[in-house]
Write an enzyme that holds these catalytic residues in place. Structure first.
Site, PDB file in Angstrom:
ATOM      1  N   SER A  39       0.890  -1.365  -0.014  1.00  0.00           N
ATOM      2  CA  SER A  39      -0.056  -0.122   0.129  1.00  0.00           C
ATOM      3  C   SER A  39       0.898   1.245   0.173  1.00  0.00           C
ATOM      4  CB  SER A  39      -0.674  -0.012   1.128  1.00  0.00           C
ATOM      5  OG  SER A  39      -1.428   1.271   1.460  1.00  0.00           O
ATOM      6  N   TYR A  51       0.894   0.160  10.754  1.00  0.00           N
ATOM      7  CA  TYR A  51       0.199  -0.166   9.274  1.00  0.00           C
ATOM      8  C   TYR A  51       1.328   0.035   8.429  1.00  0.00           C
ATOM      9  CZ  TYR A  51      -2.790  -0.445   5.394  1.00  0.00           C
ATOM     10  OH  TYR A  51      -3.157  -0.485   4.015  1.00  0.00           O
TER      11      TYR A  51
END
Length: 325
Positions: free
Chosen positions: A159, A185
């Site tokens: 991502s 994350y």
């Protein structure tokens, strides 16, 4: 030799869908595993592979939800796997080998985003454990089947969120430092990109190539841990509460568009003999000039650095007790 991190002219782009990029490709006789392939972009990835004739195996933590989502494709196999439980990963791999000899495509799709601090049974931080370490262990366990496929591809969902955090090799599990969901994350998504670099360097001589992808911003179950303030900041919804779809402008996609880059990496003939690259919008992303660059559709040098990738591989072996068979 290593593949240059540079666009190759795929003919597809931000608005392309999974069905469009796989059109004309026949996967009959091919075995495919998609982790978490029963919601969001994972489900659309499965639909594309299934329509192309592949035998698809979907791993699921919520078996009932998976069965309901995949009801329209009754020949898709659903098997239990929890990425936070190492024994579950090993058990799935054993069941896979009891039915199949080869694995042609592995899509490490399942994941968690910006979750509150939780730990697995080993004490490992959950985002790093589920998004990276669980998929590392799974890939290692399935390695013999990937090699026997003689041309397998492994696709890992990274991502643009990788910019939020690097790998803290001294404290990857937030034992000493303060926990922040988005930093965790970022660390996990950077690990996904680095994993593809290391795996490809190991696998290319045996015909196994690896890729990492940024799918785009898509409204899925992945946002379940976010507050309304965080959702507003991400600008995923319009004033009417509907998902914003603007792939080329603000990188907001439909699930069908979000699945396209994974499917392209897994099946495109243009990628024969290619690997170890980070891909965006059905294309190899350009290498950015520095780690200060903020271009959303490129990749910072540190996120695909082979030395860091090798270091992460060694750490992952130590933390999981797993090596390539």
């Amino acid at each position: 030799m290593a593949t240059p991190q540079a666009p190759i002219g795929s003919g597809f782009g931000a608005t392309s869908t999974a069905a469009e990029v796989i059109k004309g490709i026949d996967l009959t006789g091919k075995n495919v595993v998609v982790t978490g392939g029963y919601s969001g972009i994972g489900l659309e990835t499965v639909r594309a592979f299934h329509a192309a004739g592949a035998k698809v195996i979907v791993t699921a933590r919520d078996m009932e939800k998976a069965k309901a989502a995949l009801r329209e494709m009754p020949d898709v196999l659903i098997d239990y796997l929890d990425l936070l439980h190492p024994a579950s990963i090993d058990a799935f791999a054993d069941r896979f080998f009891s039915q199949f000899d080869k694995l042609h495509i592995l899509v490490n799709n399942a994941g968690v985003m910006a979750a509150p601090l939780t730990r697995d049974e080993r004490g490992y931080e959950s985002q790093f454990a589920a998004n990276h370490l669980g998929h590392f262990q799974l890939t290692c366990r399935l390695w013999p089947a990937l090699v026997r496929a003689e041309g397998a591809r492994v696709v890992s969902l990274s991502s643009y969120g990788y910019i939020r955090g690097g790998i803290d090799f001294h404290d990857p599990h937030f034992k000493q430092r303060e926990y922040h969901p988005w930093v965790a994350y970022g660390q996990a998504k950077r690990a996904n990109a680095l994993f593809a670099v290391a795996l490809d360097s190991i696998g290319m001589s045996q015909g196994v190539r690896a890729f990492s992808v940024h799918p785009g911003g898509i409204v899925t179950d992945l946002q379940r841990h976010l507050s309304q303030t965080e959702l507003d900041a991400l600008k995923l919804f319009d004033k009417a509460g509907k998902p914003i779809i603007d792939p080329e402008g603000v990188d907001r996609k439909s699930p069908q568009q979000g699945a396209a880059t994974s499917v392209w990496c897994a099946t495109s003939p243009l990628l024969e003999g290619v690997g170890g690259v980070y891909c965006v919008n059905c294309e190899i992303a350009p290498l950015l000039p520095s780690d200060e660059s903020t271009e959303r559709f490129g990749i910072r040098p540190s996120a695909i650095d082979p030395v860091t990738a090798g270091r992460l591989w060694q750490l992952s072996e130590q933390l999981t007790g797993t090596v390539l068979d």
